[in-house]
Design an enzyme around this catalytic site. Structure first.
Site, PDB file in Angstrom:
ATOM      1  N   ASP A  86     -13.512   4.440   8.820  1.00 51.92           N
ATOM      2  CA  ASP A  86     -14.069   5.519   9.644  1.00 51.92           C
ATOM      3  C   ASP A  86     -14.467   6.714   8.773  1.00 51.92           C
ATOM      4  O   ASP A  86     -15.442   7.394   9.045  1.00 51.92           O
ATOM      5  CB  ASP A  86     -13.060   5.938  10.727  1.00 51.92           C
ATOM      6  CG  ASP A  86     -11.665   6.219  10.163  1.00 51.92           C
ATOM      7  OD1 ASP A  86     -11.276   5.548   9.176  1.00 51.92           O
ATOM      8  OD2 ASP A  86     -10.965   7.095  10.705  1.00 51.92           O
ATOM      9  N   GLY A 139      -2.422   4.454   4.542  1.00 50.70           N
ATOM     10  CA  GLY A 139      -2.267   4.215   5.975  1.00 50.70           C
ATOM     11  C   GLY A 139      -1.458   2.960   6.275  1.00 50.70           C
ATOM     12  O   GLY A 139      -1.653   2.321   7.306  1.00 50.70           O
ATOM     13  N   LYS A 140      -0.533   2.616   5.390  1.00 52.94           N
ATOM     14  CA  LYS A 140       0.235   1.390   5.581  1.00 52.94           C
ATOM     15  C   LYS A 140       1.138   1.464   6.817  1.00 52.94           C
ATOM     16  O   LYS A 140       1.106   0.560   7.650  1.00 52.94           O
ATOM     17  CB  LYS A 140       1.110   1.124   4.344  1.00 52.94           C
ATOM     18  CG  LYS A 140       2.035  -0.066   4.515  1.00 52.94           C
ATOM     19  CD  LYS A 140       2.770  -0.362   3.229  1.00 52.94           C
ATOM     20  CE  LYS A 140       3.685   0.786   2.824  1.00 52.94           C
ATOM     21  NZ  LYS A 140       4.921   0.831   3.613  1.00 52.94           N
ATOM     22  N   SER A 197      53.713   5.840 -36.276  1.00 53.43           N
ATOM     23  CA  SER A 197      52.756   6.278 -37.307  1.00 53.43           C
ATOM     24  C   SER A 197      52.801   7.785 -37.555  1.00 53.43           C
ATOM     25  O   SER A 197      51.899   8.505 -37.159  1.00 53.43           O
ATOM     26  CB  SER A 197      51.337   5.809 -36.935  1.00 53.43           C
ATOM     27  OG  SER A 197      51.050   6.020 -35.567  1.00 53.43           O
ATOM     28  N   GLY A 240       0.868  -1.163   0.000  1.00 50.75           N
ATOM     29  CA  GLY A 240       0.000   0.000   0.000  1.00 50.75           C
ATOM     30  C   GLY A 240       0.901   1.207   0.000  1.00 50.75           C
ATOM     31  O   GLY A 240       2.116   1.060   0.019  1.00 50.75           O
ATOM     32  N   SER A 242      54.629   3.119 -25.602  1.00 54.14           N
ATOM     33  CA  SER A 242      54.464   1.729 -25.159  1.00 54.14           C
ATOM     34  C   SER A 242      54.303   1.647 -23.647  1.00 54.14           C
ATOM     35  O   SER A 242      53.530   0.830 -23.140  1.00 54.14           O
ATOM     36  CB  SER A 242      55.657   0.887 -25.599  1.00 54.14           C
ATOM     37  OG  SER A 242      55.678   0.838 -27.001  1.00 54.14           O
ATOM     38  N   SER A 278      58.894   8.519 -26.913  1.00 55.03           N
ATOM     39  CA  SER A 278      57.941   9.451 -26.286  1.00 55.03           C
ATOM     40  C   SER A 278      57.204   8.804 -25.115  1.00 55.03           C
ATOM     41  O   SER A 278      56.567   9.498 -24.331  1.00 55.03           O
ATOM     42  CB  SER A 278      56.946   9.955 -27.327  1.00 55.03           C
ATOM     43  OG  SER A 278      56.224   8.863 -27.875  1.00 55.03           O
TER      44      SER A 278
END
Lengths: 626, 297
Positions: A165, A33-34, A538, A28, A471, A468
């Site tokens: 109620d 009103g759970k 490259s 609920g 690797s 540089s």
């Protein structure tokens, strides 16, 4: 409850021993009103202590919604965030007892975004209390709650028609709601269904029969909970025990520890071990310092067997005459528990009883609309969605359909990378070989291969001068990815030049061919689902562009390792710069051959400013999107 | 199956699952009644083999003398390895509950001490004796409760826990706290101690002991380290403890209960909740939830 005296303790303990535990879930929302109902149950069963009541009074004034009255809802909203916001986020478990029974309540939020929490709470519950606001009657959310709890195997329902109620305790209101629900739930195969008119806020029909509902002849909520028969069939079924742990304290003892999931076992009973199928008999049922003549479902015991048969964790020891099924393909109902959607083809860990295997969802047959029950087409499954899917496992699994046995038919899916619990499933049935058409229907392509590896395949192309640090950074990156379970491969001069490209020299034509082959190999590996790390100087834009063109837009990531040439030359790890300066090495990039600086690199790093680890971390962040 | 058998069987199943999924497990041993029950269940889970893990006690140096005596006796009888860890930096700095306040003291000597011990030994699965009925935030904690690399608990990021299926997969640096007694209540613990005849620290039984009354709570004068405030006078009272921790932070209750039967009767009839005697639970709003987020049990 009456005062207990120490001299009555033997009798008291005996009564306690006879009590059984009932686990239930309340469904609920705050508006129904759970929390008030749960607070009321705890209060009426005298499970709220004086100091808790005092704390509750002061909190009611601060956070409460009931003015000067005690707000029972505050009793059950445990986390600070929940109390501030007046909502329930998570599953909470509460305990109370009457003279007849002990109760464990799973208290879960009711909104649609908390479907998974409700399913979690329902997974261990035998009964559900569905709360209805009598002013509103059966709502879509009532239907959703009903579907979740029945899907999770609950067959005992209390329809708590609350806030009577506010409707003047009018019988016609109650009767209409009960009739509506019975009509809706008629196919749910419920074992018990009890509707009760309630006013949780004032306690009407909770513990005491209400004077406001003289027309209601049924039990109060407590009467019903104390007497409803929820006897599980588990003890009456055929014997099944999943093996959790093999105990080998010495060479003379080999015990198989587990909790009996169904049926019972006696010393001397013939048993079968699955999936191996070997048979033997039970030598002893050990429990701590005792040997038991028999044991039944729910008991945690250790079995020893008369023959030396091979039994491991995840196997089942079962009766010989009614063994459960063993299969590696199933139709299941699946509830998705996490933000990241389920994608068919991806590999997860599947845990069912004590067995953990790799599993893949082959096909989503349909998604089920949780509010209406209608079937919808779906390619993915999102958080809180429910679907019927087919699933295959890498190893055979011993199971029972979920409707027969929750312990042997319920499973969870675990994400292999985040380790989160992402799905909850219930096995419907095994797919027979003749229906295994899904292997053909599932095309194996780049996407499927990548899904199986739980990763996005990419080509990470490091370019930069000799020395540089390409690797070194590439190596660091591969280590990090590997540690996280990613499948990687590194292509560099070492493993390419000596094998695949050993026919190539250093002429311009050979250099172009060299990189063309590297790019093609990288492409094949990306197609295979790998994260490929390429580390080559490259130097020319045209070659790098040609490589990039082989891949899909997001797949190729160019990393420019822009370490100044002065620094590279200073390092000169291989002594190549020295040779080039002396003219002993021709066409050396940076000395007598140009390096064309990338214009569109995805990332530029400089190993003279940062450590290789830091550089690798930057690359990792880029590809992981972090 | 009656409910003791059910609770016992469930706890044993939990302990076995946790061990099957762990690399380096450990069981917290606080010397209290819940620890005693948990240890007993662990012995049952693996018998005739001994439990495949050591015990760990985070010693703040402020426990009751009778607790230290019981710890020694238990370690000898069980034959299990007992690791005792004290936050040495905190001890050197003289951190104590009187001058530094309960909140700071608990953080340094208990929470930090625990994190040090777990990191030092590299434990990945840690059993604790906490129960869901003890405190509101515990009511929402999973049986297998995940902690991030810094031992932090995030109540909003808990793994869904369905059926009796516990996901024990961890990423590097993550750890799991496992609570086999999650579904037990205080009364269950007492009844089980009684039925199984498990020895416990004598402080749980009522006896004439010296106390001072501080903020309406009975604090036992366990040794001479407790500063006696002006106007306070240690006096003998018939007291016992419902829960045991550091003596300056654990209040006693007046009670005539000297036997197990009387304790059970008293617990059944009681009108105050168990952790009322624990001063650290109420030193700030939502205080247990905050301590747990920092790594406290």
């Amino acid at each position: 409850m009456a005062e207990l005296h120490a001299k009555n303790i033997v009798q008291y303990l005996e009564e306690q021993r006879q009590k059984e535990t009932l686990r239930f879930i309340t469904c609920g929302s705050v508006d129904d009103g759970k929390s008030t109902l749960i607070g009321r149950l705890l209060y009426e069963s005298k499970c709220i202590f004086d100091d808790q009541l005092k704390a509750l009074e002061s909190e009611s004034k601060r956070y409460g919604t009931q003015g000067e009255k005690i707000d029972f809802a505050l009793l059950v909203d445990g986390l600070e965030a929940e109390r501030e916001q007046g909502i329930t986020i998570d599953v909470a478990y509460r305990f109370f007892a009457t003279e007849r029974r002990r109760y464990i309540v799973a208290d879960t939020p009711g909104h649609e975004q908390y479907t998974r929490n409700m399913a979690t709470g329902a997974s261990t519950a035998q009964m559900a209390i569905l709360l209805i606001d009598s002013r509103k009657g059966i709502l879509p959310q009532t239907r959703r709650h009903h579907r979740i709890v029945t899907m999770m195997g609950i067959r005992h329902i209390v329809l708590a028609v609350n806030k009577m109620d506010l409707m003047g305790f009018e019988q016609s209101v109650f009767d209409r709601i009960e009739a509506d629900y019975r009509e809706f739930a008629k196919d749910a195969n419920l074992k018990t269904l009890q509707a009760i008119p309630l006013a949780a806020v004032s306690g009407d029909n909770v513990l005491k029969r209400s004077e406001n509902t003289p027309w209601y002849k049924g039990p109060t909520l407590f009467d019903h909970m104390d007497t409803v028969s929820v006897q599980e069939v588990a003890t009456r079924g055929a014997f099944r025990m999943p093996v959790q742990w093999v105990s080998r304290p010495n060479l003379n003892y080999r015990g198989f520890c587990g909790r009996i999931a169904e049926g019972s076992v006696k010393t001397g009973d013939p048993v079968r071990v699955l999936p191996s199928g070997k048979t033997t008999t039970v030598k002893s049922i050990d429990f701590f310092e005792d040997q038991l003549p028999e044991a039944e479902a729910g008991a945690s015991v250790t079995l020893t067997l008369n023959d030396e048969v091979d039994v491991s964790r995840g196997d089942l020891i079962v009766t010989t005459d009614h063994p459960p099924e063993v299969a590696d393909q199933f139709q299941v109902k699946l509830l998705w528990l996490t933000e990241e959607p389920l994608v068919p083809g991806r590999s997860y860990w599947l845990k069912v009883h004590a067995k953990e295997v790799s599993a893949t969802v082959m096909e989503i047959k349909y998604r089920e609309d949780i509010n209406t029950g209608s079937h919808l087409a779906a390619k993915v499954l999102n958080l809180n969605e429910i679907a019927v899917v087919t699933i295959s496992t890498t190893h055979p699994v011993v199971f029972e359909p979920y409707t027969v046995n929750r312990t042997l038919g319920g499973f969870v899916l675990i994400d292999k990378l985040s380790c989160a619990t992402v799905g909850a499933g219930m096995i419907d049935f095994a797919l027979r070989r003749s229906t295994n058409i899904h292997w053909q229907s599932l095309e194996v392509g780049k996407t499927q291969r990548a899904l199986l590896k739980n990763q996005t395949p990419r080509c990470i192309w490091f370019t930069g001068l000799s020395g540089s640090g390409k690797s070194t950074v590439a190596n660091q990156l591969e280590k990090r990815l590997h540690a996280e379970g990613r499948h990687t491969y590194m292509l560099d001069g070492d493993n390419i030049r000596h094998g695949l490209n050993r026919d190539l020299g250093f002429t311009d034509a050979d250099r172009v061919e060299n990189l063309r082959r590297v790019a093609e190999v990288a492409k094949l590996m990306v197609d295979a689902g790998l994260i490929v790390i390429v580390s080559f100087i490259s130097p020319f834009r045209a070659e790098r562009r040609a490589a990039r063109d082989l891949f899909a837009p997001e797949e190729f990531i160019e990393i420019h390792v822009n370490t100044p040439i002065a620094e590279c030359e200073k390092r000169d790890v291989k002594g190549l710069y020295a040779k080039a300066r002396k003219g002993e090495l021709k066409n050396f990039t940076g000395i007598d051959s140009p390096y064309e600086v990338p214009e569109n690199a995805e990332l530029v790093i400089d190993t003279s400013k940062k450590s290789p680890e830091e550089c690798a971390l930057e690359v990792w962040r880029l590809i992981e999107g972090k | 199956m009656n409910h003791y058998k059910q609770l016992e069987a469930e706890a044993i199943e939990i302990i076995r699952e946790a061990i099957a999924g762990s690399r380096k497990p450990v069981m917290m041993y606080s010397i209290g009644k819940d620890s005693s029950v948990m240890l007993h269940l662990a012995r049952k889970a693996f018998y005739p083999a001994p439990p495949p893990f050591p015990l760990l006690h985070i010693d703040t140096t402020w426990k009751f003398q009778e607790m230290y005596a019981h710890r020694k006796k238990m370690a000898e009888e069980s034959g299990m390895e007992l690791i005792i860890h004290t936050n040495q930096e905190g001890k050197k700095a003289g951190i104590n509950p009187f001058t530094h306040g309960s909140s700071y003291y608990t953080d340094v000597m208990k929470t930090q001490g625990l994190r040090q011990a777990l990191d030092h030994h590299g434990f990945d699965v840690v059993f604790g004796g906490a129960r869901r009925d003890e405190e509101k935030s515990r009511a929402k904690e999973r049986i297998f409760s995940f902690r991030s690399a810094g031992h932090r608990w995030d109540p909003k990021l808990q793994r869904p826990e369905l059926w009796n299926l516990y996901n024990t997969r961890m990423r590097p640096g993550e750890t799991i706290r496992v609570f086999p007694l999650s579904n037990w209540t205080e009364l269950d613990i007492w009844q089980y101690l009684h039925v199984e005849k498990i020895p416990i620290v004598p402080l749980y039984f009522a006896k004439q002991r010296p106390v001072v009354i501080r903020n309406g709570q009975l604090i036992m004068v366990d040794d001479n380290r407790i500063p006696i405030e002006p106007g306070e006078k240690p006096q003998m009272r018939m007291i016992r403890f419902r829960t045991l921790g550091c003596y300056p932070l654990t209040a006693a209750v007046e009670s005539p209960a000297t036997t197990m039967e009387e304790i059970i009767a008293e617990t059944f009839n009681t009108v105050s909740s168990e952790r009322q005697g624990r001063l650290i639970d109420s030193d700030q709003p939502g205080s247990m939830e905050k301590k747990k987020q920092e790594g406290y049990f």
